[in-house]
Design an enzyme around this catalytic site. Structure first.
Site, PDB file in Angstrom:
ATOM      1  N   SER A 197       1.018   4.586   1.998  1.00 56.00           N
ATOM      2  CA  SER A 197       1.846   3.396   1.781  1.00 56.00           C
ATOM      3  C   SER A 197       1.859   2.556   3.046  1.00 56.00           C
ATOM      4  O   SER A 197       1.722   3.098   4.157  1.00 56.00           O
ATOM      5  CB  SER A 197       3.278   3.814   1.450  1.00 56.00           C
ATOM      6  OG  SER A 197       4.141   2.693   1.471  1.00 56.00           O
ATOM      7  N   TYR A 210      10.321   9.183   3.359  1.00 55.64           N
ATOM      8  CA  TYR A 210       9.152   8.586   2.703  1.00 55.64           C
ATOM      9  C   TYR A 210       8.059   8.286   3.735  1.00 55.64           C
ATOM     10  O   TYR A 210       6.892   8.640   3.531  1.00 55.64           O
ATOM     11  CB  TYR A 210       9.600   7.312   1.977  1.00 55.64           C
ATOM     12  CG  TYR A 210       8.522   6.671   1.131  1.00 55.64           C
ATOM     13  CD1 TYR A 210       8.055   7.296  -0.020  1.00 55.64           C
ATOM     14  CD2 TYR A 210       7.976   5.437   1.481  1.00 55.64           C
ATOM     15  CE1 TYR A 210       7.062   6.705  -0.805  1.00 55.64           C
ATOM     16  CE2 TYR A 210       6.994   4.843   0.701  1.00 55.64           C
ATOM     17  CZ  TYR A 210       6.538   5.476  -0.438  1.00 55.64           C
ATOM     18  OH  TYR A 210       5.565   4.900  -1.213  1.00 55.64           O
TER      19      TYR A 210
HETATM   20  N1  LIG Z   1       5.155   0.460  -5.900  1.00 55.14           N
HETATM   21  C1  LIG Z   1       5.137   0.321  -4.589  1.00 55.14           C
HETATM   22  O1  LIG Z   1       5.727  -0.620  -4.016  1.00 55.14           O
HETATM   23  C2  LIG Z   1       4.337   1.292  -3.741  1.00 55.14           C
HETATM   24  C3  LIG Z   1       3.986   0.889  -2.434  1.00 55.14           C
HETATM   25  C4  LIG Z   1       3.248   1.772  -1.638  1.00 55.14           C
HETATM   26  C5  LIG Z   1       2.884   3.019  -2.140  1.00 55.14           C
HETATM   27  N2  LIG Z   1       3.245   3.376  -3.408  1.00 55.14           N
HETATM   28  C6  LIG Z   1       2.818   4.692  -3.872  1.00 55.14           C
HETATM   29  O2  LIG Z   1       2.026   4.514  -5.030  1.00 55.14           O
HETATM   30  C7  LIG Z   1       2.061   5.707  -5.805  1.00 55.14           C
HETATM   31  C8  LIG Z   1       2.294   5.339  -7.256  1.00 55.14           C
HETATM   32  O3  LIG Z   1       3.572   4.713  -7.381  1.00 55.14           O
HETATM   33  P1  LIG Z   1       3.847   3.531  -8.409  1.00 55.14           P
HETATM   34  O4  LIG Z   1       4.248   2.349  -7.618  1.00 55.14           O
HETATM   35  O5  LIG Z   1       2.730   3.420  -9.358  1.00 55.14           O
HETATM   36  O6  LIG Z   1       5.187   4.066  -9.097  1.00 55.14           O
HETATM   37  P2  LIG Z   1       5.440   4.805 -10.495  1.00 55.14           P
HETATM   38  O7  LIG Z   1       5.166   3.878 -11.617  1.00 55.14           O
HETATM   39  O8  LIG Z   1       6.795   5.383 -10.363  1.00 55.14           O
HETATM   40  O9  LIG Z   1       4.346   5.960 -10.539  1.00 55.14           O
HETATM   41  C9  LIG Z   1       4.506   7.198  -9.919  1.00 55.14           C
HETATM   42  C10 LIG Z   1       3.596   8.182 -10.627  1.00 55.14           C
HETATM   43  O10 LIG Z   1       3.683   9.439  -9.932  1.00 55.14           O
HETATM   44  C11 LIG Z   1       3.964  10.433 -10.882  1.00 55.14           C
HETATM   45  N3  LIG Z   1       4.731  11.543 -10.283  1.00 55.14           N
HETATM   46  C12 LIG Z   1       5.856  11.489  -9.532  1.00 55.14           C
HETATM   47  N4  LIG Z   1       6.260  12.719  -9.214  1.00 55.14           N
HETATM   48  C13 LIG Z   1       5.372  13.579  -9.786  1.00 55.14           C
HETATM   49  C14 LIG Z   1       5.255  14.981  -9.837  1.00 55.14           C
HETATM   50  N5  LIG Z   1       6.145  15.795  -9.232  1.00 55.14           N
HETATM   51  N6  LIG Z   1       4.211  15.527 -10.503  1.00 55.14           N
HETATM   52  C15 LIG Z   1       3.306  14.730 -11.132  1.00 55.14           C
HETATM   53  N7  LIG Z   1       3.375  13.394 -11.121  1.00 55.14           N
HETATM   54  C16 LIG Z   1       4.399  12.827 -10.466  1.00 55.14           C
HETATM   55  C17 LIG Z   1       4.772   9.750 -11.975  1.00 55.14           C
HETATM   56  O11 LIG Z   1       4.639  10.471 -13.186  1.00 55.14           O
HETATM   57  P3  LIG Z   1       5.823  11.314 -13.888  1.00 55.14           P
HETATM   58  O12 LIG Z   1       7.122  10.664 -13.525  1.00 55.14           O
HETATM   59  O13 LIG Z   1       5.459  11.215 -15.339  1.00 55.14           O
HETATM   60  O14 LIG Z   1       5.699  12.690 -13.352  1.00 55.14           O
HETATM   61  C18 LIG Z   1       4.034   8.421 -12.065  1.00 55.14           C
HETATM   62  O15 LIG Z   1       2.915   8.532 -12.899  1.00 55.14           O
HETATM   63  C19 LIG Z   1       3.155   6.590  -5.181  1.00 55.14           C
HETATM   64  O16 LIG Z   1       2.543   7.567  -4.380  1.00 55.14           O
HETATM   65  C20 LIG Z   1       3.931   5.627  -4.307  1.00 55.14           C
HETATM   66  O17 LIG Z   1       4.517   6.270  -3.208  1.00 55.14           O
HETATM   67  C21 LIG Z   1       3.953   2.535  -4.223  1.00 55.14           C
END
Ligand SMILES: NC(=O)c1ccc[n+]([C@@H]2O[C@H](COP(=O)([O-])OP(=O)(O)OC[C@H]3O[C@@H](n4cnc5c(N)ncnc54)[C@H](OP(=O)(O)O)[C@@H]3O)[C@@H](O)[C@H]2O)c1
Length: 320
Positions: A197, A210
């Site tokens: 991130s 985080y």
């Molecule tokens: N959105 C942002 O602003 C942002 C910025 C920088 C980095 N990120 C990173 O991008 C990645 C994806 O996030 P997103 O923004 O797409 O948010 P999101 O829509 O909440 O997606 C998170 C994904 O991770 C899965 N997940 C969470 N805990 C899990 C577990 N214990 N086992 C298996 N799967 C799990 C969730 O699936 P389930 O809930 O179905 O398990 C979901 O598919 C994350 O690593 C996040 O830290 C996001």
């Protein structure tokens, strides 16, 4: 990358110096008692899979594994990979959403399999990885993306909350790498992208857990890139900036209110592009890193954040 900057003359000079460099490398190798076959085989294969792709079929028949693709960036990446011909195996805990993503991909003519797995549970990660490999004949590309937030001040955060962030974001990536690598070693090639991130580079007062977890991902990727580069496996960390997913959008926010919020949020928070990313454009970066277009990139941290970490929004005192 500007590949058009060279004139023919400099291109010729470059080709010559490359040839000279290779000749002296081979001479050096001979002096060390190494045959020329020691150069270029497995390590080179990491970036040379099916060079003659068309844009539509960059990942034709490739086996792609994604953790956390029931929503957000992972879901967008699963659809994009499948749209370019990949066979996608993905996990997440929310079965209904997983099945829905699987159906959406299949309905549009793609190949995908959802497997319920929690990245905090070793046996589930191992089972997930092995099932994807056996269904699709190995693992060519892995996108270790599952993650959660954890915005609290350290003195207000419980040990259990801290551990959950690390178990998901850092240990979960370790477990995925641990079980993906043996499949890639068998093939002597592979590409792994792990979601870190921009918060790894730019902390916030409430981001201790985080930021620590996402820095851990960067560290793991750097070390593993050194360990497995000689075996033809590339690893890179992707650092998205704030992206419009359920990760940042409060549940139940109406579309119009969210659009209005984002419009105000962008210029205040993102130097450069002055807007939030959408999941599809982060997914496009993932596909680029996984493609044959970056065969020499490994151990890198790639920021895709619209410019937010390049600058720092602040109200300038008048006269400066
Ligand atoms: N959105 C942002 O602003 C942002 C910025 C920088 C980095 N990120 C990173 O991008 C990645 C994806 O996030 P997103 O923004 O797409 O948010 P999101 O829509 O909440 O997606 C998170 C994904 O991770 C899965 N997940 C969470 N805990 C899990 C577990 N214990 N086992 C298996 N799967 C799990 C969730 O699936 P389930 O809930 O179905 O398990 C979901 O598919 C994350 O690593 C996040 O830290 C996001």
């Amino acid at each position: 990358m500007n590949t058009n900057a060279h004139t023919n003359t400099t291109a010729d000079a470059d080709a010559e110096s490359t040839a000279m460099g290779r000749r002296s490398l081979l001479a050096g190798a001979a002096a060390l008692g190494l045959g020329s076959a020691a150069f270029g085989t497995a390590a080179h294969a990491a970036g040379t899979q099916s060079r003659s792709h068309t844009k539509a079929g960059r990942f034709q028949g490739k086996s792609v594994l994604i953790t956390g693709a029931t929503s957000g960036i992972g879901r967008a990446a699963a659809k994009a990979f499948a749209g370019e011909g990949a066979h996608v195996g993905f996990c997440g805990r929310r079965t209904e959403l997983g099945r829905q993503v699987e159906r959406e991909i299949q309905d549009s003519g793609g190949e995908a399999t959802y497997i319920e797995a929690d990245v905090r549970v070793e046996a589930q990660v191992r089972g997930f990885v092995d099932r994807v490999a056996s269904r699709y004949g190995g693992i060519d590309i892995a996108f270790n993306n599952a993650g959660i937030g954890g915005g609290k001040l350290p003195h207000e955060m419980s040990v259990e909350e801290w551990d959950d962030v690390q178990a998901t974001n850092a240990r979960g990536v370790f477990l995925a790498i641990k079980y993906e690598i043996p499949h890639m070693l068998k093939a002597q090639r592979g590409v792994i992208i792990c979601t870190s991130s921009s918060a790894a580079e730019q902390a916030r007062p409430q981001s201790a857990a985080y930021t620590a977890s996402k820095r851990a991902v960067q560290g793991m990727v750097k070390s593993a890139a050194l360990a497995y580069g000689p075996k033809g496996i590339r690893l890179n960390a992707l650092l998205p900036g704030t992206t419009d997913t359920a990760f940042v959008r409060p549940p139940g926010t109406p579309d119009a209110a969210w659009a209005q919020y984002k419009q105000a949020w962008g210029p205040l928070n993102v130097d450069g592009l002055e807007r939030m990313a959408d999941a599809e454009e982060i997914a496009r970066a993932v596909l680029g890193l996984a493609s044959d277009d970056f065969p020499y990139m490994t151990g890198a941290s790639i920021t895709v954040d619209g410019g937010s970490t390049a600058g720092r929004k602040m109200i300038q005192p008048s006269g400066t």
